[in-house]
Scaffold this motif. Structure first.
Motif, PDB file in Angstrom:
ATOM      1  N   VAL A  96       0.840  -1.207   0.000  1.00 41.51           N
ATOM      2  CA  VAL A  96       0.000   0.000   0.000  1.00 41.51           C
ATOM      3  C   VAL A  96       0.872   1.254   0.000  1.00 41.51           C
ATOM      4  CG1 VAL A  96      -1.661   1.342   1.348  1.00 41.51           C
ATOM      5  CG2 VAL A  96      -1.954  -1.137   1.112  1.00 41.51           C
ATOM      6  N   SER A  97       1.888   1.269   0.837  1.00 41.81           N
ATOM      7  CA  SER A  97       2.768   2.434   0.923  1.00 41.81           C
ATOM      8  C   SER A  97       3.494   2.674  -0.395  1.00 41.81           C
ATOM      9  CB  SER A  97       3.775   2.219   2.055  1.00 41.81           C
ATOM     10  OG  SER A  97       4.697   3.279   2.111  1.00 41.81           O
ATOM     11  N   GLU A  98       3.984   1.587  -1.000  1.00 42.70           N
ATOM     12  CA  GLU A  98       4.726   1.762  -2.247  1.00 42.70           C
ATOM     13  C   GLU A  98       3.812   2.196  -3.387  1.00 42.70           C
ATOM     14  OE1 GLU A  98       8.438  -0.236  -4.402  1.00 42.70           O
ATOM     15  OE2 GLU A  98       6.758  -1.639  -4.193  1.00 42.70           O
ATOM     16  N   LEU A  99       2.610   1.666  -3.450  1.00 42.38           N
ATOM     17  CA  LEU A  99       1.692   2.073  -4.515  1.00 42.38           C
ATOM     18  C   LEU A  99       1.343   3.557  -4.400  1.00 42.38           C
ATOM     19  CD1 LEU A  99      -0.703  -1.012  -4.759  1.00 42.38           C
ATOM     20  CD2 LEU A  99       0.895  -0.207  -6.512  1.00 42.38           C
ATOM     21  N   ARG A 156       3.304   5.849  -3.106  1.00 40.10           N
ATOM     22  CA  ARG A 156       4.517   6.589  -3.496  1.00 40.10           C
ATOM     23  C   ARG A 156       4.719   6.545  -5.006  1.00 40.10           C
ATOM     24  NH1 ARG A 156       9.395   5.227  -4.806  1.00 40.10           N
ATOM     25  NH2 ARG A 156       9.177   3.034  -4.203  1.00 40.10           N
ATOM     26  N   LEU A 157       4.501   5.372  -5.613  1.00 39.17           N
ATOM     27  CA  LEU A 157       4.700   5.231  -7.052  1.00 39.17           C
ATOM     28  C   LEU A 157       3.640   5.994  -7.843  1.00 39.17           C
ATOM     29  CD1 LEU A 157       5.760   1.471  -7.289  1.00 39.17           C
ATOM     30  CD2 LEU A 157       7.219   3.497  -7.562  1.00 39.17           C
ATOM     31  N   THR A 158       2.453   6.154  -7.268  1.00 43.44           N
ATOM     32  CA  THR A 158       1.437   6.984  -7.921  1.00 43.44           C
ATOM     33  C   THR A 158       1.926   8.423  -8.044  1.00 43.44           C
ATOM     34  OG1 THR A 158      -0.396   5.615  -7.126  1.00 43.44           O
ATOM     35  CG2 THR A 158      -0.920   7.867  -7.745  1.00 43.44           C
ATOM     36  N   ASP A 159       2.518   8.942  -6.974  1.00 41.74           N
ATOM     37  CA  ASP A 159       3.064  10.300  -7.023  1.00 41.74           C
ATOM     38  C   ASP A 159       4.217  10.388  -8.017  1.00 41.74           C
ATOM     39  OD1 ASP A 159       1.256  11.103  -5.096  1.00 41.74           O
ATOM     40  OD2 ASP A 159       2.656  10.833  -3.425  1.00 41.74           O
ATOM     41  N   GLU A 160       5.078   9.365  -8.034  1.00 41.79           N
ATOM     42  CA  GLU A 160       6.187   9.366  -8.993  1.00 41.79           C
ATOM     43  C   GLU A 160       5.658   9.326 -10.418  1.00 41.79           C
ATOM     44  OE1 GLU A 160       9.873   6.469 -10.395  1.00 41.79           O
ATOM     45  OE2 GLU A 160       9.216   6.387  -8.303  1.00 41.79           O
ATOM     46  N   ALA A 161       4.678   8.468 -10.658  1.00 41.21           N
ATOM     47  CA  ALA A 161       4.097   8.351 -11.994  1.00 41.21           C
ATOM     48  C   ALA A 161       3.470   9.661 -12.442  1.00 41.21           C
ATOM     49  CB  ALA A 161       3.060   7.227 -12.021  1.00 41.21           C
ATOM     50  N   ALA A 162       2.838  10.378 -11.510  1.00 37.85           N
ATOM     51  CA  ALA A 162       2.188  11.644 -11.856  1.00 37.85           C
ATOM     52  C   ALA A 162       3.201  12.634 -12.419  1.00 37.85           C
ATOM     53  CB  ALA A 162       1.493  12.229 -10.633  1.00 37.85           C
ATOM     54  N   GLY A 163       4.397  12.680 -11.833  1.00 36.16           N
ATOM     55  CA  GLY A 163       5.439  13.568 -12.346  1.00 36.16           C
ATOM     56  C   GLY A 163       5.886  13.162 -13.738  1.00 36.16           C
ATOM     57  N   PRO A 208      -6.570  11.990  -3.164  1.00 35.52           N
ATOM     58  CA  PRO A 208      -5.416  11.095  -3.309  1.00 35.52           C
ATOM     59  C   PRO A 208      -5.852   9.705  -3.752  1.00 35.52           C
ATOM     60  CG  PRO A 208      -5.936  11.443  -0.982  1.00 35.52           C
ATOM     61  CD  PRO A 208      -6.789  12.398  -1.763  1.00 35.52           C
ATOM     62  N   VAL A 209      -4.908   8.952  -4.280  1.00 36.50           N
ATOM     63  CA  VAL A 209      -5.197   7.593  -4.723  1.00 36.50           C
ATOM     64  C   VAL A 209      -5.750   6.769  -3.563  1.00 36.50           C
ATOM     65  CG1 VAL A 209      -2.843   6.814  -4.216  1.00 36.50           C
ATOM     66  CG2 VAL A 209      -4.230   5.547  -5.864  1.00 36.50           C
ATOM     67  N   ARG A 210      -6.683   5.878  -3.873  1.00 30.98           N
ATOM     68  CA  ARG A 210      -7.183   4.919  -2.890  1.00 30.98           C
ATOM     69  C   ARG A 210      -6.669   3.539  -3.262  1.00 30.98           C
ATOM     70  NH1 ARG A 210     -13.275   4.272  -2.235  1.00 30.98           N
ATOM     71  NH2 ARG A 210     -12.544   2.737  -0.710  1.00 30.98           N
ATOM     72  N   VAL A 211      -5.900   2.941  -2.382  1.00 29.09           N
ATOM     73  CA  VAL A 211      -5.443   1.572  -2.580  1.00 29.09           C
ATOM     74  C   VAL A 211      -6.449   0.665  -1.883  1.00 29.09           C
ATOM     75  CG1 VAL A 211      -3.560  -0.064  -2.277  1.00 29.09           C
ATOM     76  CG2 VAL A 211      -3.058   2.359  -2.651  1.00 29.09           C
ATOM     77  N   VAL A 212      -7.128  -0.190  -2.648  1.00 28.03           N
ATOM     78  CA  VAL A 212      -8.274  -0.933  -2.138  1.00 28.03           C
ATOM     79  C   VAL A 212      -8.075  -2.432  -2.304  1.00 28.03           C
ATOM     80  CG1 VAL A 212      -9.880   0.958  -2.605  1.00 28.03           C
ATOM     81  CG2 VAL A 212      -9.483  -0.780  -4.362  1.00 28.03           C
ATOM     82  N   ASP A 213      -8.909  -3.204  -1.593  1.00 28.31           N
ATOM     83  CA  ASP A 213      -8.967  -4.637  -1.836  1.00 28.31           C
ATOM     84  C   ASP A 213     -10.137  -4.917  -2.774  1.00 28.31           C
ATOM     85  OD1 ASP A 213     -11.281  -4.502  -0.286  1.00 28.31           O
ATOM     86  OD2 ASP A 213     -10.363  -5.410   1.487  1.00 28.31           O
ATOM     87  N   ALA A 226      -4.826  -3.551  -4.828  1.00 32.84           N
ATOM     88  CA  ALA A 226      -3.542  -4.114  -4.392  1.00 32.84           C
ATOM     89  C   ALA A 226      -3.454  -5.633  -4.535  1.00 32.84           C
ATOM     90  CB  ALA A 226      -3.258  -3.676  -2.955  1.00 32.84           C
ATOM     91  N   PRO A 227      -4.466  -6.418  -4.114  1.00 31.61           N
ATOM     92  CA  PRO A 227      -4.326  -7.877  -4.232  1.00 31.61           C
ATOM     93  C   PRO A 227      -4.129  -8.336  -5.674  1.00 31.61           C
ATOM     94  CG  PRO A 227      -6.205  -7.302  -2.851  1.00 31.61           C
ATOM     95  CD  PRO A 227      -5.744  -6.033  -3.489  1.00 31.61           C
ATOM     96  N   ASN A 228      -4.818  -7.687  -6.613  1.00 30.28           N
ATOM     97  CA  ASN A 228      -4.701  -8.087  -8.018  1.00 30.28           C
ATOM     98  C   ASN A 228      -3.344  -7.727  -8.589  1.00 30.28           C
ATOM     99  OD1 ASN A 228      -7.323  -8.897  -7.698  1.00 30.28           O
ATOM    100  ND2 ASN A 228      -8.219  -7.221  -8.863  1.00 30.28           N
ATOM    101  N   ILE A 229      -2.831  -6.567  -8.209  1.00 23.83           N
ATOM    102  CA  ILE A 229      -1.513  -6.157  -8.685  1.00 23.83           C
ATOM    103  C   ILE A 229      -0.455  -7.145  -8.190  1.00 23.83           C
ATOM    104  CG2 ILE A 229       0.272  -4.373  -8.492  1.00 23.83           C
ATOM    105  CD1 ILE A 229      -2.029  -2.299  -8.429  1.00 23.83           C
ATOM    106  N   VAL A 230      -0.514  -7.513  -6.917  1.00 28.40           N
ATOM    107  CA  VAL A 230       0.447  -8.469  -6.357  1.00 28.40           C
ATOM    108  C   VAL A 230       0.295  -9.830  -7.025  1.00 28.40           C
ATOM    109  CG1 VAL A 230       1.099  -9.736  -4.267  1.00 28.40           C
ATOM    110  CG2 VAL A 230       0.639  -7.279  -4.148  1.00 28.40           C
ATOM    111  N   GLU A 231      -0.940 -10.261  -7.228  1.00 25.03           N
ATOM    112  CA  GLU A 231      -1.171 -11.567  -7.842  1.00 25.03           C
ATOM    113  C   GLU A 231      -0.607 -11.627  -9.260  1.00 25.03           C
ATOM    114  OE1 GLU A 231      -4.757 -14.405  -7.236  1.00 25.03           O
ATOM    115  OE2 GLU A 231      -5.316 -13.056  -8.882  1.00 25.03           O
ATOM    116  N   VAL A 232      -0.845 -10.582 -10.048  1.00 23.80           N
ATOM    117  CA  VAL A 232      -0.378 -10.596 -11.434  1.00 23.80           C
ATOM    118  C   VAL A 232       1.146 -10.486 -11.504  1.00 23.80           C
ATOM    119  CG1 VAL A 232      -0.425  -9.355 -13.639  1.00 23.80           C
ATOM    120  CG2 VAL A 232      -2.543  -9.726 -12.374  1.00 23.80           C
TER     121      VAL A 232
END
Length: 365
Positions: free
Chosen positions: A44-47, A49-56, A72-77, A151-157
């Motif tokens: 969750v924390s990394e997603l 942070r990476l959302t902010d990085e991607a925005a730039g 702000p982005v919502r990281v959900v199950d 988040a669960p789908n991103i980790v699974e894939v």
């Protein structure tokens, strides 16, 4: 909050039992991959942070910057994703159905059976989708919309692909942040999209008939989840020429938005994601394969069409940028009149000539 027996809420309480849809989606949704509490917290924390990085990266590459404040982005199950989409659909479909029905009270059979049946069917479809979606810019439930990462789908894939977790997560964020940028850097985009949905409803011949076709569309998708041999199509709800004209405009818009996101991913990716080539190759193979159930659902939901949209849209965006540069391409977001028409998606020169003038096409050639 209680639902009024009159007005929008009164009729919609009968059209779809949304609470039952949410309960069904939660009950039928697959459990996510095994992760420890510490791992889940890190993801969750990394997603975020990476959302902010991607925005730039997206802003620098496209030259588009948000013109409105967005949450702000919502990281959900998976359960939260389904619940958010149910809430969004409820917000949009409620006034549309009320308008179609003229706020006429439903019959006793509809009240007793119809809404609960449709609720179960809608929940079944959303349960399936909740295990597949990596991210989404959800525009229905509020202005200007909400970026969701599942988040669960991103980790699974990423595990199935054997991808580097940081690289894959940033790759997903680039795509989804581009969608957020499209709606927040172009403030009229959300209203235009929702207006086209309204236009589709207005173009139906007879409100009650469209409501029944909408019910059949939901039932068709639900049946396909259970029976991959089903050959029905949700496009059966598109019947009038006026509806097809609206659908053409929506198809052109979605092809543009998906193609633009793919173009940005491919443009930014090599600069910031070391393993992007292997990720893209593995992900494309994943898109092209699937068990019979997944293939049936993809066809019925229009995902097969969406796959073509990725390719066709990316090719169109590349062709326009090649001819007039990124700033010239961004004129596409000037107004609804500068969006590409369906027949222009296969002919970037036609769009350039219409928006920039024939001289721009000659100069590009």
């Amino acid at each position: 909050m209680g639902v009024s027996r009159r007005g929008y809420g009164g009729y919609m309480a009968q059209f779809v039992d949304w609470d039952l849809a949410a309960a069904t989606a939660g009950a039928l949704g697959k459990s996510g991959p095994r992760v420890s509490y510490a791992e889940a917290t890190e993801v969750v924390s990394e997603l975020r942070r990476l959302t902010d990085e991607a925005a730039g990266h997206v802003a620098d590459y496209t030259g588009l910057r948000s013109q409105v404040v967005h949450p702000p982005v919502r990281v959900v199950d998976r359960r939260d994703w389904a619940a958010t989409n149910i809430a969004g659909l409820r917000e949009v479909i409620t006034p549309l159905v009320s308008r179609l029905s003229g706020d006429k009270p439903p019959g006793p059979l509809t009240e007793a059976v119809g809404s609960r049946l449709t609720g179960v069917q809608a929940g079944t479809v959303l349960a399936y989708l909740s295990g597949r979606v990596l991210g989404q810019y959800e525009v229905f439930s509020g202005d200007p919309g909400q970026l969701l990462l599942v988040a669960p789908n991103i980790v699974e894939v990423e595990r199935k692909l054997g991808a580097d977790p940081r690289d894959f997560r940033l790759w997903v964020c680039l795509h989804e942040v581009t969608h957020r940028t499209q709606f927040t850097a172009v403030p009229w985009m959300r209203a235009y999209f929702l207006g086209e949905v309204q236009a589709f409803v207005d173009a139906s011949q007879g409100g009650e008939h469209l409501l029944e076709r909408l019910r059949r569309g939901v039932a068709t998708l639900s049946d396909a989840v259970r029976d991959p041999q089903s050959r029905a199509s949700v496009l059966d709800i598109v019947q009038t020429p006026a509806q097809r004209a609206v659908l053409d405009r929506l198809t052109a818009l979605m092809t543009l938005l998906e193609g633009h996101a793919e173009f940005v991913m491919d443009g930014v990716g090599p600069q910031v994601i070391p393993s992007v080539e292997s990720i893209r190759a593995a992900f494309n193979r994943r898109r092209e394969t699937g068990n019979p159930l997944e293939k049936a659902i993809r066809r019925l939901l229009g995902v097969e069409v969406k796959m073509r949209q990725y390719a066709e849209g990316r090719k169109f965006v590349h062709g326009v940028v090649e001819r007039v540069g990124m700033a010239g391409f961004n004129k596409i977001f000037g107004s609804p009149l500068t969006l590409p028409r369906l027949d222009e998606l296969g002919d970037p020169d036609a769009w350039v000539a219409r928006v920039h003038g024939p001289a721009a096409t000659s100069a590009a050639g």
